[in-house]
Design a protein around this motif. Sequence first.
Motif, PDB file in Angstrom:
ATOM      1  N   LEU A   1       6.767   0.081  -1.989  1.00 56.11           N
ATOM      2  CA  LEU A   1       5.176  -0.249  -1.762  1.00 56.11           C
ATOM      3  C   LEU A   1       4.510  -0.968  -0.592  1.00 56.11           C
ATOM      4  O   LEU A   1       3.376  -0.751  -1.011  1.00 56.11           O
ATOM      5  CB  LEU A   1       5.205  -1.589  -2.949  1.00 56.11           C
ATOM      6  N   PHE A   2       5.179  -1.854   0.122  1.00 56.51           N
ATOM      7  CA  PHE A   2       4.958  -2.340   1.607  1.00 56.51           C
ATOM      8  C   PHE A   2       4.644  -0.643   2.491  1.00 56.51           C
ATOM      9  O   PHE A   2       3.593  -1.052   3.339  1.00 56.51           O
ATOM     10  CB  PHE A   2       5.697  -3.172   2.699  1.00 56.51           C
ATOM     11  N   GLY A   3       5.715   0.699   1.842  1.00 58.44           N
ATOM     12  CA  GLY A   3       4.845   1.368   3.119  1.00 58.44           C
ATOM     13  C   GLY A   3       4.008   1.754   2.542  1.00 58.44           C
ATOM     14  O   GLY A   3       2.891   2.075   3.538  1.00 58.44           O
ATOM     15  N   TYR A   4       3.321   2.300   1.439  1.00 55.23           N
ATOM     16  CA  TYR A   4       2.235   2.690   0.667  1.00 55.23           C
ATOM     17  C   TYR A   4       0.161   1.620   1.284  1.00 55.23           C
ATOM     18  O   TYR A   4       0.086   2.178   1.565  1.00 55.23           O
ATOM     19  CB  TYR A   4       2.215   2.392  -0.612  1.00 55.23           C
ATOM     20  N   VAL A   5       1.133   0.633   1.521  1.00 56.66           N
ATOM     21  CA  VAL A   5      -0.182  -0.346   1.095  1.00 56.66           C
ATOM     22  C   VAL A   5      -0.004  -0.525   3.076  1.00 56.66           C
ATOM     23  O   VAL A   5      -1.458  -0.519   3.719  1.00 56.66           O
ATOM     24  CB  VAL A   5       0.179  -1.810   0.921  1.00 56.66           C
ATOM     25  N   SER A   6       0.822  -0.416   3.861  1.00 54.00           N
ATOM     26  CA  SER A   6       0.965  -1.193   5.111  1.00 54.00           C
ATOM     27  C   SER A   6       0.226   0.567   6.700  1.00 54.00           C
ATOM     28  O   SER A   6      -0.606   0.701   6.631  1.00 54.00           O
ATOM     29  CB  SER A   6       2.011  -1.535   5.552  1.00 54.00           C
ATOM     30  N   LEU A   7       1.033   1.106   5.122  1.00 52.75           N
ATOM     31  CA  LEU A   7       1.249   2.529   6.317  1.00 52.75           C
ATOM     32  C   LEU A   7      -0.725   3.443   6.212  1.00 52.75           C
ATOM     33  O   LEU A   7      -0.459   4.422   7.347  1.00 52.75           O
ATOM     34  CB  LEU A   7       2.145   4.041   5.942  1.00 52.75           C
ATOM     35  N   PHE A   8      -0.698   3.606   5.434  1.00 55.53           N
ATOM     36  CA  PHE A   8      -2.191   4.077   4.782  1.00 55.53           C
ATOM     37  C   PHE A   8      -3.214   3.612   4.224  1.00 55.53           C
ATOM     38  O   PHE A   8      -3.885   3.841   3.998  1.00 55.53           O
ATOM     39  CB  PHE A   8      -2.125   5.855   3.970  1.00 55.53           C
ATOM     40  N   SER A   9      -3.334   2.271   4.936  1.00 56.67           N
ATOM     41  CA  SER A   9      -4.573   1.101   4.255  1.00 56.67           C
ATOM     42  C   SER A   9      -6.125   1.806   4.247  1.00 56.67           C
ATOM     43  O   SER A   9      -6.528   1.409   4.033  1.00 56.67           O
ATOM     44  CB  SER A   9      -4.103  -0.214   5.316  1.00 56.67           C
ATOM     45  N   CYS A  10      -5.831   2.300   6.365  1.00 55.41           N
ATOM     46  CA  CYS A  10      -7.556   2.449   6.013  1.00 55.41           C
ATOM     47  C   CYS A  10      -7.609   3.750   5.555  1.00 55.41           C
ATOM     48  O   CYS A  10      -8.777   4.334   5.423  1.00 55.41           O
ATOM     49  CB  CYS A  10      -7.487   3.581   7.652  1.00 55.41           C
ATOM     50  N   VAL A  11      -7.481   4.961   4.700  1.00 54.78           N
ATOM     51  CA  VAL A  11      -7.494   5.748   3.627  1.00 54.78           C
ATOM     52  C   VAL A  11      -8.141   5.238   2.467  1.00 54.78           C
ATOM     53  O   VAL A  11      -8.463   5.750   1.839  1.00 54.78           O
ATOM     54  CB  VAL A  11      -7.225   7.190   4.122  1.00 54.78           C
ATOM     55  N   TYR A  12      -6.825   4.821   1.496  1.00 52.56           N
ATOM     56  CA  TYR A  12      -7.156   3.908   0.661  1.00 52.56           C
ATOM     57  C   TYR A  12      -7.054   2.456   0.192  1.00 52.56           C
ATOM     58  O   TYR A  12      -6.052   1.551   0.161  1.00 52.56           O
ATOM     59  CB  TYR A  12      -5.846   4.398  -0.004  1.00 52.56           C
ATOM     60  N   PRO A  13      -7.953   1.205   0.582  1.00 57.10           N
ATOM     61  CA  PRO A  13      -7.912   0.277   0.937  1.00 57.10           C
ATOM     62  C   PRO A  13      -7.385  -0.416  -0.657  1.00 57.10           C
ATOM     63  O   PRO A  13      -7.124  -1.468  -0.500  1.00 57.10           O
ATOM     64  CB  PRO A  13      -9.126  -0.251   1.252  1.00 57.10           C
ATOM     65  N   LEU A  14      -7.699   0.123  -1.611  1.00 54.41           N
ATOM     66  CA  LEU A  14      -7.115  -0.183  -2.631  1.00 54.41           C
ATOM     67  C   LEU A  14      -5.692  -0.095  -2.899  1.00 54.41           C
ATOM     68  O   LEU A  14      -4.884  -0.910  -4.014  1.00 54.41           O
ATOM     69  CB  LEU A  14      -8.130  -0.030  -4.115  1.00 54.41           C
ATOM     70  N   ALA A  15      -5.030   0.088  -1.954  1.00 53.27           N
ATOM     71  CA  ALA A  15      -2.864   0.430  -2.742  1.00 53.27           C
ATOM     72  C   ALA A  15      -3.176  -1.437  -3.195  1.00 53.27           C
ATOM     73  O   ALA A  15      -2.405  -1.202  -3.611  1.00 53.27           O
ATOM     74  CB  ALA A  15      -2.747   0.846  -1.138  1.00 53.27           C
ATOM     75  N   ALA A  16      -3.487  -2.534  -2.333  1.00 53.19           N
ATOM     76  CA  ALA A  16      -2.622  -3.691  -2.314  1.00 53.19           C
ATOM     77  C   ALA A  16      -3.135  -4.278  -3.396  1.00 53.19           C
ATOM     78  O   ALA A  16      -2.390  -4.972  -3.800  1.00 53.19           O
ATOM     79  CB  ALA A  16      -4.189  -4.275  -1.758  1.00 53.19           C
TER      80      ALA A  16
END
Length: 634
Positions: free
Chosen positions: A487-502
Amino acid sequence: MKSVSVSDSDGHAFTPLVAIELAEDIKEEAASWLMNKIKDKQQRGGADLLVDQLSQEGQSDQKGNPNIFIVGATWLRLLHGAEEVGLVKEFGDGSMRGFTYANKDSFKSFEGDGDGFLSIAECQYIIKHELDTLRAKDETQVPGYTQMKLYPGKSIIRRMQSKGILLQIFPLHVKENLKRLSLSWYGKVKLSHQPLDDIRQYFGESLALYFGFLEYFTFALVPMAFLGIPYYLFDWESYDKYVVFAVFNLVWSTVILEVWKRRSASLAYGWGTLSRKKAFEEPRPGFHGTLGLNPVTGREEPVFPYARRQLRMYLVSVPFVLLCLYLSLHVMMVYFDMEVLGSGAARRGAHGLDRPAALHPQHHLRGGHRENHRLESSHQNHLILKVLVFNFLNCFASLFYIAFVMQDIVLLRQSLATLLITSQILNQIMEAFLPYWLQKRRNKKVHTRNRRTMGDQELPLGEQVRLEADMNTYLGTFDDYLELFLLFGYVSLFSCVYPLAALLVVLNNVTEVYSDALKMCQVFKRPFSEPAADIGVWQLAFETMSVISVVTNCALIGMSPHTKAYFPESETQLILVVVAVEHVLLAFKFFLAFVIPDIPKPIQIKLARLEFQSLEALKKRKMLEAAAGIPSKS
């Protein structure tokens, strides 16, 4: 199980703390030999514990395994055991010191005979330690099993478990304590901190640190979640504005991990595990070697050359991991090519490029003991690092392929959203609610059967122990930390394309706290307490992920049309600028990690003061010995 008291064959009363289940067809001489070893004095190679066979009298179902034994110890034995395992307790002056029986009255919570000084979890840990350190001396085989060879220093428990005649060892629940913990932990839905001290008292430091990290990670995600909502709603295609969000993400990921080190150090110091010395710990049961003396403690234990372990690691384990990694990558690349070649396959979203069927050598790595690490913590850390490589590949390879090979940002966003939503729903169903429902059905059958014969009375000891024996075994925090890591990877790796991940991860973690608490109290057997000063190799894993996120986010920003518009004539110049920015951000990240101390200043002072007092006490002792004419010990 209430805190009942039973008596062994010699009439010694004790509180049952641990259960041992042997195979139903075990030979009588082997069972008797093991029980005698457990009861025998330490001077003769025994554990000096109290054992009683679980009676089947009053049991409604007489078909249960008769070879279940309950183990306890005298209070004096537990106090001496606390000194042997190096438990650290609060001293009278407020400092944390290793417990010694000679100075027992100087410790803060020690009153009278010390009743309540040790928690039930600590008592069970001491008993587990004594069982694990039962090693063969003169025996050459397990009685009744000529093929089950023993040699000096071999763990008896480990040998019998590997041959299937010892089925399991597990600590027993204390129903009253469990009910009280459940009520304060998840009995009521409330926005407050978890009772970490109570969790530690019942389940031990390792599990308490996991729940502490889960809580901390959830709160740390809140700023990212609030910042991501407006970016998601109002700046969907404005990649140049995502630069600010990505930079904030990189600073955020560094700061929260550094602050967590300070938080875990504070918790570990208060729990007495921060200053525990690994050199004093007994070797894990699976550790083997020639019987010798520990050069630090002087205790007799197996000794294995350090050079041989390093050779096994770098000549066997590392090449095996690299080979499996190469094969996995090759299989996935073939899979991706076939998907892209298939008409329209790449546009089916995350269902097509979700998680390809990669090779899974995890079961080989989980069972590998070739490296022969002395401590359980070292064994687990090396195992986690190897397995993490394959899990990272399996979970993120498709996203990297979409982002940097297909360069399809819309598909990347869709895939990430699908992964986050579907995986969270499936995890909650498969990890918590389904096992809980099955366990409740099993418990209901037992209680119904019991009421038919005994009315509405509490389950007798035998029924309760057998009920716990049939519960699922908790296999440790690996899968729980792995979920948070992904989950940390999903938030940190691709934050600039999907800001809603957090935001999605926050919602997941809120439910995760309650579902994990529920399964620990209602689904699994009680696990043995494991002393821990931090989250171990997972700290390194999260920090490595945050470093990778710098590279990923910079690359994604550099690929965006808005960024490319600033460099219409020179792609090389664009690459150089992106690499330069990446290096600046990495330098800033490492600077932040350097300036934020891992241990809070007050705790550093307390540790330094304790070390100073220990040196002063040693000087004073040497002076007294010299004055009395006693030769100094080296």
